[in-house]
Design an enzyme around this catalytic site. Structure first.
Site, short mmCIF file in Angstrom:
data_model
loop_
_atom_site.label_atom_id
_atom_site.label_comp_id
_atom_site.label_asym_id
_atom_site.label_seq_id
_atom_site.Cartn_x
_atom_site.Cartn_y
_atom_site.Cartn_z
N GLN A 104 1.97 3.46 4.02
CA GLN A 104 0.61 3.63 3.49
C GLN A 104 0.14 2.42 2.68
O GLN A 104 -1.05 2.26 2.44
CB GLN A 104 0.53 4.88 2.60
N CYS A 113 -1.00 21.37 10.04
CA CYS A 113 -1.57 22.45 10.85
C CYS A 113 -0.56 22.77 11.94
O CYS A 113 -0.46 22.05 12.92
CB CYS A 113 -2.89 21.99 11.47
C1 LIG Z 1 4.08 7.51 4.21
C2 LIG Z 1 4.26 7.63 5.69
N1 LIG Z 1 5.46 7.35 6.24
C3 LIG Z 1 5.67 7.43 7.56
C4 LIG Z 1 4.68 7.84 8.42
C5 LIG Z 1 4.98 7.95 9.89
O1 LIG Z 1 4.45 6.89 10.61
P1 LIG Z 1 4.18 6.99 12.19
O2 LIG Z 1 2.99 7.85 12.38
O3 LIG Z 1 3.98 5.59 12.62
O4 LIG Z 1 5.40 7.57 12.80
C6 LIG Z 1 3.41 8.15 7.90
C7 LIG Z 1 2.32 8.60 8.79
O5 LIG Z 1 1.72 9.64 8.57
C8 LIG Z 1 3.20 8.04 6.50
O6 LIG Z 1 2.02 8.33 5.94
#
Ligand SMILES: Cc1ncc(COP(=O)(O)O)c(C=O)c1O
Length: 382
Positions: free
Chosen positions: A179, A330
């Site tokens: 993020q 969800c």
């Molecule tokens: C803090 C965080 N880590 C990991 C992920 C996972 O990433 P990806 O969607 O590329 O698998 C997300 C995605 O929602 C995230 O917000």
């Protein structure tokens, strides 16, 4: 008019990235491992992109591995380090507020391999106490995992403070930076951690591509077996068009970094001002901390003050053309209250009456005005 304010879930792909990916889909189909002209052409793009992204994030090109995104990068580190060290070390320290990719990976290791999992909880403001993490580390700890910023709260953790300690103790440290990249000025070398992660779809790039940066000092077993790509640590033919698109997304960020931060800050301030003006004490802004991401605002609307059904909140907002998130998953058609909100002491009703608004590159004040109007309709103020 539909307004998208759920940019922490995923971002729209920047038109320049769309162009780039299409170009590479068309012209760069060669397998980067092939020795002929077509393969070499792809290999050049692969290594150029690696160099460019490595320079941006402050690591050496050989420390950067392309993966399918955040989830794969996190799984690789947690499981790969455990399998590499299982004979001597079987304890991990992390927090209850990590992304499910972390929580589910450590749960898997606990369930099938008896790994001892230490989960640190946040305080009533959603903050993690670094000292508590330090206190949980033991001789047999094979990994400490603390996210750089939280996807629901936007709170930024003091990673540098913890990394000084893990370095001293020679314990690998994973910080999930998914993020933060593009919203916080971070460099791998400065953070002092051993592993960081990224996902292109959070930064206006394509889905299904990301990276893992790994300190070569700590060996890990690869996630899936196959060919010798990515220095034998990530098998599978490299996706050149997506990698080129990822690089493009980073290039756009690099060129506009300060301006983009200013945009996020301006929009968040306007949003908070409008929330105060329209709802007064009926809107409680959650999780303000020492350091926050500039684009995430989490707010609870007092369910007792406004007569709306909390379990229908997101659906009613969607009917107003507003896409935000409850920080809720969800699953099987039911909306669950956000875990972090209930963990910090909000009731289920209050948690369901909360939304995460995440601002993106393509949002403007007009979008915020539409959100406020939609909220006023749902809260029956109009
Ligand atoms: C803090 C965080 N880590 C990991 C992920 C996972 O990433 P990806 O969607 O590329 O698998 C997300 C995605 O929602 C995230 O917000």
């Amino acid at each position: 008019m539909n307004v998208y304010l759920d940019n922490a879930a995923t971002t729209p792909v920047d038109p320049q990235v769309v162009e780039e990916v299409s170009k590479y889909q068309r012209d760069f189909f060669g397998n980067a491992s092939s020795i002929h002209y077509f393969g070499k052409k792809s290999k050049v793009i692969l290594e150029d992109s690696r160099e460019y992204i490595a320079e941006f994030i402050g690591c050496k090109p050989k420390e950067l591995f392309f993966t399918s995104g955040g989830t794969e990068s996190i799984n690789t580190v947690i499981k790969g380090l455990y399998f590499e060290n299982a004979k001597e070390k079987n304890h991990i320290v992390t927090t209850t507020i990590e992304h499910p990719a972390v929580i589910e990976s450590v749960s898997f290791l606990k369930k099938y391999f008896g790994v001892e999992v230490d989960l640190v909880k946040p305080n009533s403001n959603g903050e993690i106490n670094i000292e508590e993490i330090k206190g949980r580390i033991k001789k047999n700890t094979f990994l400490v995992s603390l996210m750089h910023s939280n996807n629901e709260t936007g709170i930024i953790n003091d990673i540098e403070e913890l990394s000084k300690f893990t370095k001293e103790k020679n314990i690998p440290f994973l910080s999930d930076t998914v993020q933060s990249i593009g919203k916080a000025d971070l460099k791998f070398s400065k953070l002092g951690v051993d592993f960081i992660t990224s996902s292109a779809h959070k930064i206006y790039g394509p889905k299904g591509i990301g990276f893992l940066v790994a300190n070569p000092k700590f060996k890990f077993t690869r996630y899936s077996d196959g060919g010798g790509q990515e220095r034998e640590l990530r098998a599978g033919t490299e996706n050149i068009p997506l990698i080129a698109g990822f690089r493009k997304a980073i290039e756009i960020i690099k060129l506009n970094f300060d301006k983009e931060l200013e945009h996020y800050n301006l929009m968040s301030s306007y949003l908070i001002e409008q929330l105060h003006q329209n709802f007064g004490e009926g809107a409680i802004i959650n999780f303000r901390s020492k350091k926050n991401l500039p684009n995430i605002v989490n707010v609870t609307f007092d369910p007792d003050k406004y007569g709306f059904p909390p379990d229908m909140f997101l659906i009613l907002l969607d009917m107003q053309g507003i896409a935000v998130s409850g920080g809720s998953a969800c699953s099987s058609g039911s909306l669950k209250p956000s875990k972090i909100l209930t963990e910090i002491g909000k009731s289920e009703k209050e948690a369901l009456s909360s939304i995460r608004i995440s601002i993106g590159r393509f949002n403007d004040k007009n979008n915020i005005d539409v959100l406020i109007k939609g909220l006023r309709n749902v809260l029956r103020l109009n």
